[in-house]
Design an enzyme around this catalytic site. Structure first.
Site, short mmCIF file in Angstrom:
data_model
loop_
_atom_site.label_atom_id
_atom_site.label_comp_id
_atom_site.label_asym_id
_atom_site.label_seq_id
_atom_site.Cartn_x
_atom_site.Cartn_y
_atom_site.Cartn_z
CE LYS A 34 -0.66 0.72 4.97
NZ LYS A 34 0.09 1.98 4.99
CB THR A 35 3.93 2.26 1.83
OG1 THR A 35 3.36 1.94 3.10
CG2 THR A 35 4.77 3.52 1.97
CG ASP A 74 -0.69 5.45 4.80
OD1 ASP A 74 -1.33 4.46 4.39
OD2 ASP A 74 0.47 5.37 5.26
CD GLU A 75 -2.00 2.39 8.16
OE1 GLU A 75 -3.07 1.76 8.16
OE2 GLU A 75 -0.88 1.83 8.17
CD GLN A 95 -3.63 -4.62 8.35
OE1 GLN A 95 -2.64 -4.57 9.08
NE2 GLN A 95 -3.55 -4.48 7.03
NE ARG A 103 1.06 -7.54 11.27
CZ ARG A 103 0.87 -6.74 10.22
NH1 ARG A 103 1.80 -5.88 9.89
NH2 ARG A 103 -0.22 -6.82 9.50
#
Length: 732
Positions: free
Chosen positions: A52-53, A236-237, A267, A611
């Site tokens: 995503k980044t 973002d987020e 998330q 993770r």
């Protein structure tokens, strides 16, 4: 006002076609679709490890390189300064333009920048100062003193939380609904605090966003200027935004600008901070978004890990929906360990870490995750005993935590009244009306007479002498008690437990964690008695000091990562251990009290699972010591939601299939015995004596040996189950 920049500024500085080919190379089809969207609002559902980044940064670079917008026409919002700096650094490497002046930052950072540019219109002095949390608390205390507000009935921190929470909801004092005298008094303090801040030309952290939102709401000229400038707004987020942040974004976007939101509803784990996952559906409605792009290809984990994550999260309702996949199919099964006790769970983890290290995996490539900070103590103890280096990520080691240091300071002062550091730490904690000036006078008196602070305090009179009386009373009451009961008595009667129980608002969750840590301190004392011949208070305090003083790994050291699951978001490791998977622990018991609480806990478990790159361990204990008492727990319901074929059970009694009965888990203990407990000598009807609870009669028993427990009906304390491994019962 700043001039509006032409959208084609600098477009001729590079070869667009060559630049775009470089930018877009390596993107998968959904990523490419997201990056090259025409000017329109969009929601990019970006799964864990889906890049995503890269998509967000490449989108900005693409817009600039194609001449769709100048660097000054971009507004990019992140949640941390670290993420903002990373974005600027990566953009600078992609584009041959100066990115330093671009509006890329956190919500609060960008609001500060806007308020500095328009301080007059915001009714602020040009050099307005920002209060940190400590300064804000001091300012609130001054207001309370001026209004003669009782700080015991209205703890200053509670008022601080009330004010900050109100602002984050977009509410000024006159907007807060107050149906009772207690709340009306808090609103009165809020209003006076606001007036004081305005008079002094200062703003607190929450004020930045609220003041900026109010400025844009009422000043059409400024609002229209920024709407004309920022034609592309990227966030973002997005799942972590709160209602006020979303309203601020809506104001800046207006009717014509595009809002490019990147996030993952699966998330969303920060509801306790005010995050509202519902903002994602509001975005779809408010901006008439028809471009929902799902980034589902994961570049982090093996297939079995992703299949487990997908199976788990599918149990949540009201998802926008996506399914992670990877080109790296299969991989290792998820290893599941059922340990008899939490100590044996920790020992198993240490053994596996040693084996992985022997196989060549660095400690820094492993992470040990837990739901609650209090769980770290038994894990830390096992790691210290094994000589394994570790680092607590985003937090402190157990014996370095504030509440633990406070509790130990009471014990240290009870043991040694010459310990001036211990006295200074707790003389006014919890708050008992002993101010800074009183403490200064105490220090001056001690220096003048050449005595300890304790001796000076004994002569001081008033509230200081009352504190001396409290310590003396604690010492008398605990003189004959065993170590765990000393600990429990001091925590309760010092006021520490009540202090944290009384926290409300934004600090309530943090206070609950601190209470869990204090309970774990009782457990630490109980286990210390069990493991050491010298179980005196002095010996335990020495043990605590030594563990606190153990070398904390530096940034350059190869060290295992310990952290809560919340702190792990955004990180990844080759091997991950998720510990304490028991009902009431993970999912946490508090989730039952909140609407949607279990769904958020499941999202948290989803974050934990994703993770891991290569290997994932899931562990739980049949018995866990909590608050000095043995607790028998059922395995986490989340384990039942994972497909059997993805799990490899490592427990000695493991079976080929998931060992959960259709009608619930049955604890692995023997059936209750009515006559006697084998190998113990205790029998029903037998009279016994306990140091704390007094005289009682055994009314039931189960298990055998150290695994057994007895039910005793005490004359004054009522009926209690006691673990034979720890209970010190005497037959009468």
């Amino acid at each position: 006002m700043e001039s509006h920049d032409c959208v084609d500024e600098g477009a001729a500085l590079w070869d667009n076609s060559a630049m775009n080919t470089t930018l877009l190379s390596g993107l998968n089809p959904p990523q490419l679709q997201a990056v090259t969207l025409p000017q329109q609002s969009a929601l990019i559902l970006a799964g864990a490890g889906s890049g995503k980044t890269r998509v967000l940064i490449t989108r900005i670079a693409y817009l600039i390189s194609t001449g769709a917008v100048s660097p000054h026409g971009i507004l990019a919002v992140t949640f941390t300064n670290k993420a903002a700096k990373e974005m600027v650094t990566r953009l600078s490497a992609m584009l041959p333009v100066n990115t330093r002046g671009m509006w890329i930052g956190t919500f609060h950072g960008l609001c500060n920048r806007l308020l500095r540019a328009h301080y007059r219109e915001a009714n602020l002095p040009q050099a307005f100062q920002i209060l940190d949390s400590g300064d804000q608390l001091s300012a609130i205390k001054r207001v309370m003193k001026a209004l003669d507000v009782n700080d015991e009935k209205y703890p200053p921190r509670e008022l601080q939380n009330f004010i900050s929470s109100s602002k984050e909801q977009g509410l000024r004092a006159h907007d807060v609904e107050a149906f009772d005298p207690y709340t009306r008094r808090k609103v009165e303090v809020y209003a006076a605090y606001d007036a004081q801040c305005q008079k002094e030309g200062v703003v607190d952290f929450s004020e930045l966003l609220l003041r900026c939102y109010e400025l844009l709401s009422r000043n059409s000229a400024i609002r229209e200027h920024y709407q004309a400038r920022f034609t592309h707004i990227l966030v973002d987020e997005f799942q972590d935004t709160n209602p006020l942040q979303y309203q601020w974004l809506k104001l800046l976007a207006g009717k014509n600008n595009s809002l490019f939101a990147v996030g993952d509803d699966d998330q969303s784990i920060y509801a306790f901070r005010g995050a509202n996952v519902g903002n994602m559906k509001d975005l779809l409605r408010d901006f008439k978004v028809d471009a929902v792009i799902k980034l589902e290809q994961n570049y982090r984990s093996h297939g079995n890990i992703l299949d487990a994550a997908n199976a788990l999260i599918s149990n949540n309702k009201n998802r926008l929906g996506k399914n992670l996949w990877t080109s790296e199919q299969g991989g290792e099964k998820l290893r599941v360990m059922e340990a008899p006790t939490d100590v044996e769970e920790a020992n198993f983890i240490v053994s596996e870490i040693r084996q992985l290290k022997a196989e060549g995996l660095k400690l820094t490539e492993m992470a040990l995750l837990y739901r609650s900070n209090a769980q770290s103590r038994v894990l830390e103890h096992a790691l210290v005993s094994a000589g394994l280096s570790y680092r607590v990520y985003g937090g402190l080691r157990f014996f370095e935590r504030q509440e633990i240091k406070h509790a130990l300071a009471y014990l240290r002062l009870m043991q040694n009244t010459e310990d001036d550091n211990a006295l200074l730490r707790i003389i006014n904690f919890p708050t008992r009306g002993i101010g800074a000036r009183s403490i200064e006078q105490l220090q001056e008196a001690a220096k003048l007479h050449g005595t300890t602070l304790w001796d000076a305090a004994a002569r001081a009179g008033g509230k200081v002498t009352a504190f001396v009386g409290l310590i003396e009373a604690l010492r008398r009451a605990t003189r004959e008690l065993p170590l765990p009961e000393i600990m429990a008595h001091v925590l309760l009667n010092s006021g520490l437990v009540l202090h944290y129980k009384n926290e409300t608002g934004a600090k309530k969750r943090e206070a609950e964690e601190r209470l869990e840590n204090l309970n774990e301190l009782v457990t630490a004392a109980t286990l210390f008695v069990h493991e050491n011949e010298d179980d005196s208070l002095t010996s335990f305090l020495t043990h605590a000091s030594l563990e606190a003083g153990e070398h904390q790994a530096g940034d350059q050291d190869d060290a295992l990562h310990l952290m809560t699951v919340h702190a792990a978001k955004g990180l990844e490791f080759n091997a991950v251990f998720i510990t304490g998977l028991e009902e009431g622990l993970f999912p946490h018991q508090n989730s039952q009290r909140v609407d949607g609480g279990l769904d958020e806990e499941r999202r948290l478990m989803y974050v934990a699972i994703t993770r891991a790159r290569r290997r994932l361990y899931l562990s739980f204990a049949q018995r866990r010591m909590l608050n000095g008492q043995v607790s028998f727990s059922a395995p986490s319901s989340f384990l039942q939601e994972l497909p059997d074929e993805l799990l490899l059970w490592l427990s000695p009694r493991a079976v080929p299939r998931n060992p959960f009965a259709a009608f619930g888990y049955v604890a692995p203990v023997a059936a209750p015995v009515q006559c006697a407990v084998s190998d113990t000598g205790w029998r029903t009807g037998q009279r016994v004596m306990h140091q704390k609870f007094g005289e009682g009669v055994v009314t039931g028993a189960e298990g055998s040996g150290n695994d057994g427990r007895v039910q005793v009906n005490f004359k004054h304390a009522g009926s209690k189950w006691l673990a034979l491994e720890y209970a010190k019962l005497t037959a009468l």
